[in-house]
Design an enzyme around this catalytic site. Structure first.
Site, mmCIF file in Angstrom:
data_model
loop_
_atom_site.group_PDB
_atom_site.id
_atom_site.type_symbol
_atom_site.label_atom_id
_atom_site.label_comp_id
_atom_site.label_asym_id
_atom_site.label_seq_id
_atom_site.Cartn_x
_atom_site.Cartn_y
_atom_site.Cartn_z
ATOM 1 N N ALA A 80 -31.799 -17.413 -2.112
ATOM 2 C CA ALA A 80 -30.736 -16.449 -1.815
ATOM 3 C C ALA A 80 -29.486 -17.221 -1.429
ATOM 4 C CB ALA A 80 -31.171 -15.572 -0.645
ATOM 5 N N GLU A 89 -39.369 -17.041 -5.883
ATOM 6 C CA GLU A 89 -39.897 -15.666 -5.873
ATOM 7 C C GLU A 89 -39.501 -14.938 -7.160
ATOM 8 O OE1 GLU A 89 -40.082 -13.988 -1.470
ATOM 9 O OE2 GLU A 89 -38.222 -15.101 -1.839
HETATM 10 N N1 T1G Z 1 -27.172 -20.676 -0.339
HETATM 11 C C1 T1G Z 1 -25.868 -21.049 -0.225
HETATM 12 N N2 T1G Z 1 -25.416 -22.341 -0.341
HETATM 13 C C2 T1G Z 1 -26.341 -23.256 -0.594
HETATM 14 C C3 T1G Z 1 -27.734 -22.952 -0.721
HETATM 15 C C4 T1G Z 1 -28.134 -21.585 -0.589
HETATM 16 N N3 T1G Z 1 -29.407 -21.201 -0.712
HETATM 17 N N4 T1G Z 1 -28.399 -24.099 -0.955
HETATM 18 C C5 T1G Z 1 -27.473 -25.075 -0.983
HETATM 19 N N5 T1G Z 1 -26.246 -24.587 -0.765
HETATM 20 C C6 T1G Z 1 -24.982 -25.341 -0.743
HETATM 21 C C7 T1G Z 1 -24.929 -26.360 0.405
HETATM 22 O O1 T1G Z 1 -24.467 -25.777 1.583
HETATM 23 C C8 T1G Z 1 -23.950 -27.383 -0.145
HETATM 24 O O2 T1G Z 1 -22.667 -26.872 0.026
HETATM 25 C C9 T1G Z 1 -24.263 -27.379 -1.645
HETATM 26 O O3 T1G Z 1 -24.928 -26.140 -1.902
HETATM 27 C C10 T1G Z 1 -25.179 -28.499 -2.050
HETATM 28 O O4 T1G Z 1 -26.307 -28.486 -1.206
HETATM 29 C C11 T1G Z 1 -35.115 -13.831 -0.399
HETATM 30 C C12 T1G Z 1 -33.957 -15.008 1.732
HETATM 31 C C13 T1G Z 1 -31.104 -26.918 -3.082
HETATM 32 C C14 T1G Z 1 -32.472 -28.750 -2.325
HETATM 33 O O5 T1G Z 1 -33.704 -22.820 1.816
HETATM 34 O O6 T1G Z 1 -32.646 -27.067 0.323
HETATM 35 O O7 T1G Z 1 -34.143 -17.431 -0.587
HETATM 36 O O8 T1G Z 1 -21.831 -28.557 1.654
HETATM 37 O O9 T1G Z 1 -25.830 -30.667 -0.076
HETATM 38 O O10 T1G Z 1 -29.035 -32.328 -1.149
HETATM 39 O O11 T1G Z 1 -36.906 -15.065 0.302
HETATM 40 O O12 T1G Z 1 -29.427 -27.459 -0.738
HETATM 41 O O13 T1G Z 1 -21.309 -28.783 -0.777
HETATM 42 O O14 T1G Z 1 -20.303 -26.915 0.568
HETATM 43 O O15 T1G Z 1 -28.047 -29.488 0.236
HETATM 44 O O16 T1G Z 1 -28.818 -31.737 -3.599
HETATM 45 C C15 T1G Z 1 -34.134 -20.441 0.558
HETATM 46 C C16 T1G Z 1 -31.680 -24.441 0.579
HETATM 47 C C17 T1G Z 1 -32.987 -19.571 0.932
HETATM 48 C C18 T1G Z 1 -32.902 -23.958 -0.096
HETATM 49 C C19 T1G Z 1 -30.062 -29.123 -2.854
HETATM 50 N N6 T1G Z 1 -33.647 -21.645 -0.061
HETATM 51 N N7 T1G Z 1 -31.034 -25.527 -0.119
HETATM 52 O O17 T1G Z 1 -29.998 -30.206 -1.993
HETATM 53 O O18 T1G Z 1 -27.445 -30.542 -1.960
HETATM 54 S S1 T1G Z 1 -33.568 -18.132 1.769
HETATM 55 C C20 T1G Z 1 -33.444 -22.747 0.644
HETATM 56 C C21 T1G Z 1 -31.576 -26.769 -0.156
HETATM 57 C C22 T1G Z 1 -34.216 -17.133 0.539
HETATM 58 C C23 T1G Z 1 -35.597 -15.188 -0.078
HETATM 59 C C24 T1G Z 1 -34.880 -15.885 1.027
HETATM 60 C C25 T1G Z 1 -30.745 -27.828 -0.805
HETATM 61 C C26 T1G Z 1 -31.114 -28.102 -2.288
HETATM 62 P P1 T1G Z 1 -21.488 -27.822 0.397
HETATM 63 P P2 T1G Z 1 -26.911 -29.846 -0.637
HETATM 64 P P3 T1G Z 1 -28.828 -31.308 -2.201
#
Ligand code: T1G
Length: 701
Positions: A62, A104
């Protein structure tokens, strides 16, 4: 359909492509686009549909930035319902990291293929929430209860080959992904593969005995102590067994909504963005360039040097490990080998991988072996005289442009830099013990350190799997500087009336990984004792804040390493137990320093420790030692065991409200009469102006 999602027919197959850089987060517009594309595919000539993403990864979940805002349709369950109930097979084509809502979405597809390099996972627990789009209901149906609980409560990423083995995906394919996915879809059609809706599957019976959930609740109470979401995840997976799919989905949704609005989720979301923000150095010029680091030298093969060497080897960077003599070198290399052996025995690494990493570490007893390295990190005894001698040698042997770094925890990096003819190449790289495990790296910027060296250090920090945080030079930088007033309050609380058990109990119930006194015993009380010996009485401060520690050391109670400190330790199991002798020492010191001991409330103990951290944090921000408040939170959560579900000391202050924090500290000042309880100028200014840390940052611009 917005540009974030496109749909086209390729032959007799439909292709839905998501393109929402940087990580294809499933924002409202993307969800809308997917629902519309699925609808379109239902009425055209397509026989099956491939769902794929552009860019570096399949949807990573998300859009976290949408959290806390009013929900917008279509919701995740609505999007996934549309996909799963498609009349034509939908095949997810995965690359990069298909995480959270992204995985998901893939689980709502009928089949999943992935590149070998891809990984899948449900890391929501790391955001204080749980999979809210069917993950807790669909995954157990695919892989069973135990595996589902392990994947969802750990938040770990599962590499494609392992995911295939577990049944999380159906096929590992070659590049180019779209071609392979189209071919896979064709083969499913040719085989007459059914529309396999995971919702229709039963949770594999074998594993669904009631006790498994109690076992996991206990596990989570230990491994994720104080966190609510892991417990709710177990409830949801249990619901997947005990309820029909739709009811389970509603139960999950209700649990998700409860979590996403919680303080813990707000704190862990703060930490998610704080860790990413920490990598940004605000005032670096646009010409600042990170240098390539292809070979590293490390001085000192002790606990820190050995751990740092493993960190670089684990990142595939060759290391030359230097020691004074062969005996010390052999001891250091043996310790590294032992540590890799332990990791292999725990099944966390293959013997082959351990061998490859160890082979990247070369021992030496000659400084000349460092002539070609790009970076040297000194990890020797914490004395300025020794540092001066080492940096004099490095200045002599290292090539021009090599970065000279010190792993000092306290000492003045400006003074160390001044020992060389190239202070612009000197920086502090402060690792935390055990260095191959702890994620935190304080990058200490000295007055002369060049922008390229800072840029290199921040990029390298991420490359070796650390969270780099920039600090300016002061005694103890960010973390250890704040630790001093925190440790002071532990000592004063003891002499004024609290027991070590009460103090550690209060802080661990708050969520700290360990209490301050148990940490002292782990680190060794002699470390602080020796450091105090080098200080003047003025620098040492109020004797009541160290007399107990000194007395224990002088009795030979050095902590775990001597079997006794504030607690007694079982020589076999290392189990900690209270020791009445310590209370006698405390009471004797209280008498010696004219302190009338009294009953102290848990709240007073908590306030004094938290306010000590927070007030020092404001001094550090006011002096520009840290770039931003969230950096301090990243330091304390990743280096000092501050609970992630509280978001760090500065986030805690913001949640409390700066005026309340200010009043609390003023009350401590008035009660104790101690100057060190004078509120930090920045705190006083913001509190009296009714401002917040966010507005202060915004004003700084
Ligand atoms: N939403 C918004 N921004 C995101 C994002 C996300 N899910 N994931 C990453 N970013 C932004 C981050 O802030 C950064 O921005 C840029 O992307 C690059 O990220 C319904 C509710 C994917 C493995 O927990 O683990 O789904 O600083 O520096 O090291 O059940 O980002 O450049 O402005 O981390 O290559 C679940 C979260 C959400 C994964 C990439 N998903 N992301 O790592 O780059 S909850 C997560 C990560 C959900 C559902 C629920 C990592 C990455 P900026 P980065 P990276």
């Amino acid at each position: 359909m917005g540009m974030l999602v496109t749909y086209e027919l390729v032959g007799d197959l439909g292709v839905i492509t998501i393109n929402n850089p940087p990580v294809n987060a499933l924002s409202q517009k993307v969800r809308q686009g997917v629902v519309e594309a699925i609808a379109e595919a239902q009425t055209d000539n397509s026989k099956a549909i491939v769902l794929i993403c552009e860019g570096r990864t399949f949807a990573a979940g998300a859009d976290i930035k949408e959290f806390g805002k009013p929900p917008m349709a279509p919701s995740f369950p609505e999007m996934n319902e549309a996909v799963e109930s498609s009349a034509k097979p939908v095949i997810a084509a995965l690359h990069g990291t298909a995480l959270g809502g992204g995985f998901e979405l893939a689980l709502s597809c009928h089949y999943r293929c992935a590149l070998k390099t891809a990984a899948v996972g449900l890391p929501e627990v790391n955001l204080g929430i749980l999979p809210g789009a069917g993950g807790t209901q669909r995954l157990p149906r695919l892989v069973g209860v135990e595996t589902a609980l392990d994947v969802i409560t750990s938040g770990k990423r599962v590499a494609a080959p392992k995911a295939l083995e577990l049944g999380m995906i159906d096929r590992v394919v070659e590049e180019p992904l779209q071609d392979s996915a189209l071919a896979y879809a064709q083969s499913l059609l040719e085989d007459g593969a059914p529309l396999r809706r995971i919702r229709d599957l039963e949770v594999p019976a074998a594993e669904s005995d009631a006790d498994v959930f109690e076992v996991w609740r206990k596990n989570m109470a230990k491994r994720r102590r104080g966190q609510v979401a892991p417990q709710k995840i177990v409830d949801c997976v249990e619901a997947a067994v005990s309820k029909p799919f739709e009811e389970g989905l509603q139960f999950e949704r209700a649990s998700f909504v409860e979590c996403v609005g919680s303080d813990q989720a707000a704190a862990m979301r703060h930490m998610f963005f704080a860790e990413r923000k920490a990598a940004v150095v605000e005032d670096l010029g646009e010409n600042a360039k990170a240098k390539p680091i292809n070979r590293v030298g490390i001085i000192g093969a002790g606990t820190m040097g050995g751990g740092i060497a493993m960190t670089f080897a684990n990142a595939g960077i060759p290391v030359t490990l230097l020691e004074l003599n062969q005996e010390a070198l052999d001891r250091g290399l043996a310790m590294i080998s032992k540590n890799y052996g332990i990791t292999v025995s725990k099944g966390k690494m293959s013997q082959e991988a351990a061998g490859k990493r160890q082979a990247l570490i070369t021992g030496s007893t000659s400084y000349d072996s460092l002539a070609d390295v790009d970076l040297v990190i000194e990890a020797v005894f914490e004395s300025m005289d020794v540092k001066r001698q080492v940096f004099g040698e490095l200045d002599r042997v290292c090539k021009p442009g090599a970065i000279l770094a010190s792993n000092t925890s306290y000492l003045d990096v400006n003074e160390i830099a001044a020992c060389t003819s190239r202070p612009q190449d000197v920086v502090g790289l402060h690792f935390f013990s055990p260095a191959n495990v702890m994620r935190l790296l304080e990058v200490v910027r000295a007055d002369a350190t060049s922008e390229d060296v800072i840029a290199t250090s921040m990029v390298l920090g991420k490359k070796i799997g650390k969270v780099p945080v920039l600090a300016r030079v002061c005694y103890g930088f960010i973390g250890n500087r704040m630790l001093r007033p925190y440790a002071r309050e532990a000592q004063l609380s003891m002499i004024e009336g609290a027991s070590p058990e009460q103090i550690d109990g209060v802080l661990t119930r708050f969520g700290m990984a360990m209490g301050p006194l148990a940490v002292g015993d782990l680190a060794g009380l002699d470390i602080g004792y020796k450091a105090r010996q080098a200080l003047t009485p003025e620098q040492k401060g109020d004797p009541r804040s160290y007399c107990i520690a000194d007395a224990l050391v002088e009795m030979g109670r050095l902590g775990q390493k001597s079997g006794a400190g504030y607690y007694r330790y079982d020589p076999e199991t290392r189990a900690r137990s209270s020791d009445p002798e310590v209370l006698e020492v405390i009471e004797a010191q209280a008498r010696a320093h004219g302190v009338q001991r009294r009953t102290m409330s848990d709240q007073e103990i908590l306030d004094r420790h938290l306010m000590a951290l927070i007030n020092e944090g404001f001094h550090i921000l006011g002096e520009g030692i840290a770039q931003r408040p969230s950096d301090i939170d990243v330091v304390y959560v990743n280096g000092y065991g501050f609970p992630v579900f509280r978001g760090g000391p500065m986030f805690t202050a913001s949640q409390m409200g700066l005026r309340e924090v200010y009043d609390c500290i003023c009350a401590l000042r008035d009660k104790t009469g101690a100057d060190y309880w004078q509120p930090a100028p920045l705190l006083e200014q913001l509190a009296l102006e009714g401002k917040t840390l966010d507005s202060w940052i915004a004003d700084k611009g």
